[in-house]
Design a protein around this motif. Structure first.
Motif: not given
Length: 281
Positions: A81-88, A165-171
């Motif tokens: 809930x608190x995250x911007x991006x989730x890495x499984x 990829x995480x930065x791109x997903x956040x943006x």
């Protein structure tokens, strides 16, 4: 940027967190369940501030027995809930389990940008890798927008690409989409493929504007919007995703039917509840 690192016990979540921050701040152990609490790990990389949330592993419900274990699972859900991006994080040596798909489905329901990291890839023989890729495609087909990265958290292989990829997903999840550009994309989509007829009348979609971020929400106004089929919503989702580079994030489309001022049945009444369509495929 807040990143939740989730997955089953002993898949290498804490090792990945340590690799990302460049030091051993989180205990990593081969014993499943070493991490019981969610751990917040702030760090900077390439001038950007991150907060990693290393979570307890989510087990099968039958094994969630004691109070501490149940609290750990609750904290994992809170981290999502608190995250911007989730890495499984998945273990390349194990099959994709029901709890993997379940926790990924929870992140999808929460509207979080999703990235899948298949860990311990360096220990997989070349002849087995294609079979693993096929299994991932089959078991995780409900999140086709989520990129898959094959990594070794212990040795660092592929971790740099995972960060990018995480930065791109956040943006993408936080992207602003101007009303004019959204409406132009909608008009182009309609020109290429019109909505279907409903009882002899064509569904009309007039304009679109942004209704929220994380996940990106597109509000479309028109008439007969309650009759827009799911296939057409998926078509529009793909158009918006491509136009605005909505990488790795779910996209929510919300329809609103405009009131007809000449319709006596609706005069003086408010229009009904908006109808939402979240991407599934």
């Amino acid at each position: 940027m807040r990143i939740a690192v989730i997955g089953r016990p002993n898949v290498g979540k804490s090792t990945l967190v340590n690799r990302l921050i460049g030091e051993e701040r989180v205990i990593a152990n081969d014993q499943p369940g070493t991490t019981r609490d969610s751990i917040l790990v702030p760090f900077e990389r390439d001038g950007r501030r991150f907060t990693l949330i290393d979570t307890a592993g989510v087990r099968r419900r039958a094994r969630v027995e004691d109070t501490i274990e149940r609290a750990s699972v609750a904290k994992t859900l809170q981290a999502i809930d608190e995250a911007h991006v989730v890495i499984l994080v998945l273990d390349a040596h194990e099959t994709v389990a029901e709890q993997d798909a379940s926790v990924l489905g929870i992140a999808l329901e929460r509207g979080r940008a999703l990235i899948i990291a298949v860990n311990k890839w360096d220990g997989i023989a070349d002849e087995q890798r294609e079979a693993i890729r096929n299994q991932l495609d089959l078991r995780l087909d409900f999140v086709p927008f989520a990129p898959v990265h094959f990594i070794s958290a212990r040795h660092g292989t592929g971790v740099g690409e995972l960060v990018h990829a995480t930065v791109r997903a956040y943006e993408a999840a936080m992207r602003e989409m101007p009303t004019r550009e959204l409406t132009r994309a909608l008009e182009h989509a309609i020109t290429m493929h019109q909505p279907p007829l409903v009882r002899g009348r064509r569904i009309k979609l007039r304009y679109a504007h942004q209704g929220g971020r994380n996940p990106p929400r597109v509000v479309i106004h028109g008439n007969q919007t309650a009759s827009v089929p799911g296939a057409y919503t998926r078509y529009l989702t793909n158009v918006f995703r491509k136009t605005f580079d909505l990488f790795a994030t779910p996209v929510v489309i919300e329809y609103r039917t405009d009131q007809n001022p000449y319709d006596r049945r609706t005069a003086g009444k408010r229009s009904g509840r908006p109808r939402r369509g979240r991407e599934r495929r």
